[in-house]
Design a protein around this motif. Structure first.
Motif, short mmCIF file in Angstrom:
data_model
loop_
_atom_site.label_atom_id
_atom_site.label_comp_id
_atom_site.label_asym_id
_atom_site.label_seq_id
_atom_site.Cartn_x
_atom_site.Cartn_y
_atom_site.Cartn_z
N PRO A 100 0.82 -1.21 0.00
CA PRO A 100 0.00 0.00 0.00
C PRO A 100 0.86 1.26 0.00
N ARG A 101 2.16 1.11 0.13
CA ARG A 101 3.10 2.21 0.03
C ARG A 101 3.65 2.28 -1.39
N GLY A 102 4.10 3.47 -1.77
CA GLY A 102 4.64 3.59 -3.11
C GLY A 102 5.19 4.98 -3.38
N THR A 103 5.28 5.31 -4.66
CA THR A 103 5.88 6.58 -5.09
C THR A 103 4.94 7.30 -6.03
N SER A 104 4.76 8.59 -5.80
CA SER A 104 4.00 9.46 -6.69
C SER A 104 4.96 10.42 -7.39
N VAL A 105 4.69 10.67 -8.66
CA VAL A 105 5.47 11.65 -9.44
C VAL A 105 4.49 12.63 -10.06
N TRP A 106 4.76 13.92 -9.87
CA TRP A 106 4.01 14.98 -10.53
C TRP A 106 4.93 15.65 -11.55
N ALA A 107 4.39 15.99 -12.71
CA ALA A 107 5.21 16.61 -13.75
C ALA A 107 4.44 17.75 -14.40
N GLU A 108 5.16 18.82 -14.74
CA GLU A 108 4.58 19.94 -15.47
C GLU A 108 5.60 20.49 -16.45
N ARG A 109 5.11 21.10 -17.51
CA ARG A 109 5.99 21.69 -18.50
C ARG A 109 6.85 22.78 -17.86
N ALA A 110 8.07 22.97 -18.41
CA ALA A 110 9.00 23.90 -17.77
C ALA A 110 9.83 24.68 -18.77
N GLY A 111 9.21 25.20 -19.80
CA GLY A 111 9.95 26.04 -20.74
C GLY A 111 11.13 25.32 -21.36
N GLU A 112 12.31 25.93 -21.26
CA GLU A 112 13.52 25.35 -21.86
C GLU A 112 14.57 25.04 -20.81
N CYS A 113 14.14 24.76 -19.60
CA CYS A 113 15.11 24.59 -18.50
C CYS A 113 15.60 23.16 -18.35
N GLY A 114 15.21 22.26 -19.24
CA GLY A 114 15.60 20.86 -19.08
C GLY A 114 14.73 20.17 -18.05
N PHE A 115 15.28 19.18 -17.38
CA PHE A 115 14.51 18.44 -16.38
C PHE A 115 14.99 18.83 -14.99
N LEU A 116 14.09 19.42 -14.22
CA LEU A 116 14.36 19.79 -12.84
C LEU A 116 13.60 18.83 -11.94
N VAL A 117 14.32 18.10 -11.10
CA VAL A 117 13.72 17.06 -10.28
C VAL A 117 13.84 17.44 -8.81
N GLU A 118 12.71 17.43 -8.13
CA GLU A 118 12.69 17.72 -6.69
C GLU A 118 12.26 16.46 -5.95
N SER A 119 13.06 16.07 -4.97
CA SER A 119 12.73 14.89 -4.17
C SER A 119 13.17 15.13 -2.74
N ALA A 120 12.90 14.17 -1.87
CA ALA A 120 13.28 14.29 -0.46
C ALA A 120 14.79 14.41 -0.32
N ASN A 121 15.53 13.92 -1.30
CA ASN A 121 16.99 13.97 -1.26
C ASN A 121 17.55 15.13 -2.09
N GLY A 122 16.68 16.07 -2.46
CA GLY A 122 17.13 17.18 -3.27
C GLY A 122 17.21 16.78 -4.74
#
Length: 310
Positions: free
Chosen positions: A43-65
């Motif tokens: 019943p535990r797992g991982t959620s990922v939310w994503a949104e468009r971000a112009g031309e900045c590449g992929f910016l990933v935010e997590s509990a570990n930075g």
């Protein structure tokens, strides 16, 4: 675990993906020789939310930075869907390094989120294949079993592929489990993992052990399906003794198994080689109390194929 997203951020989110963790009940080491394993998603797992971000590449935010591997996985998956730039936020209540499929859950959730962001519906085979590529960013040669379980959910009997052979296990009645997460015992855990690697890489001399583990997985799957908890509990104990005598356990794992057995569980065994322990119980409260009193983190779950199906 990261807290809930702020309301303003939620309004900007365009896509979401989720995938559960998993626990091996039986047969994990036997997979190396083509035998089946019994797996349940959590019943535990991982959620990922994503949104468009112009031309900045992929910016990933997590509990570990922001981590390079997370961004690399996002870039790989994004390229598959024609996405070159996105902000990705991760929330997970799966511990890392405990054998609960944290990297596979992230990889599947990431694929689902970026597929949704691109407006695509992804067939299961494509999802599993792409998630395995993403997971390999973290683990080199990743296991298709973990990503398949995360993609499908439920209680599953699996054989390693390619392609993996997967059968959903229909349960006659729910089964209650307790999962214990032992503290790292670097020496003991390293020895157990080295033994597991030897077993995986040179299965020939250990064929008898892998065959027995595969037989236990097959019979245990049938016991779980028909609700024979007495038989399954005894089998968990027997398999743990077999694994421990083969050098596949560790002192901290054996201690957690002993605590669980003293609390009155039906049976308990290590789950994989990363420190998790699984027990079959009639009542989770005594087992959880005994573990928590001794400083061992633990949680319970009820196996119900309808509840956990993806």
């Amino acid at each position: 675990m990261i807290g809930p997203l702020p309301a303003a951020s939620l309004r900007r989110v365009m896509a979401h993906g989720f995938a559960p963790g998993k626990i091996f009940l039986l047969g994990e080491h036997a997979l190396a020789a083509g035998h089946p394993a019994l797996v349940a998603t959590l019943p535990r797992g991982t959620s990922v939310w994503a949104e468009r971000a112009g031309e900045c590449g992929f910016l990933v935010e997590s509990a570990n930075g922001v981590r390079a591997q997370l961004a690399a996985a996002a870039q790989l998956v994004g390229a598959h869907f024609g996405i070159v730039s996105a902000r990705v936020r991760i929330e997970s209540d799966l511990p890392i390094g405990q054998g609960l499929g944290a990297s596979a859950a992230f990889s599947v959730a990431l694929c689902r989120a970026l597929a949704a962001l691109s407006g695509r519906t992804v067939p299961l085979a494509e999802l599993c294949s792409l998630a395995l590529e993403a997971q390999s960013v973290f683990e080199g040669r990743a296991s298709s079993v973990d990503t398949t379980a995360a993609a499908l959910g439920g209680v599953l009997s699996l054989r390693r592929g390619p392609p993996p052979v997967v059968e959903a296990v229909a349960l006659a009645r729910p089964a209650l489990l307790v999962v214990a997460l032992t503290e790292p015992d670097q020496g003991g855990r390293a020895r157990a993992r080295a033994a597991a690697d030897r077993l995986r890489l040179t299965p020939g001399p250990s064929g008898w052990l892998l065959t027995r583990l595969g037989e236990h997985a097959q019979r245990g799957t049938a016991e779980l399906a028909r609700g024979d908890f007495a038989g399954l509990g005894a089998r968990l104990d027997e398999v743990h003794a077999l694994l421990a005598s083969s050098g596949l356990s560790s002192p901290t794992v054996d201690r957690a198994v002993a605590i669980l057995r003293a609390s009155g569980v039906r049976g308990a065994k290590l789950a994989g080689s990363a420190g998790a322990v699984v027990a079959l119980v009639d009542d989770a409260a005594p087992a959880l109390s005994a573990l928590h009193d001794r400083g061992v983190a633990a949680f319970s779950l009820s196996l119900d194929a309808a509840r956990f199906a993806a």
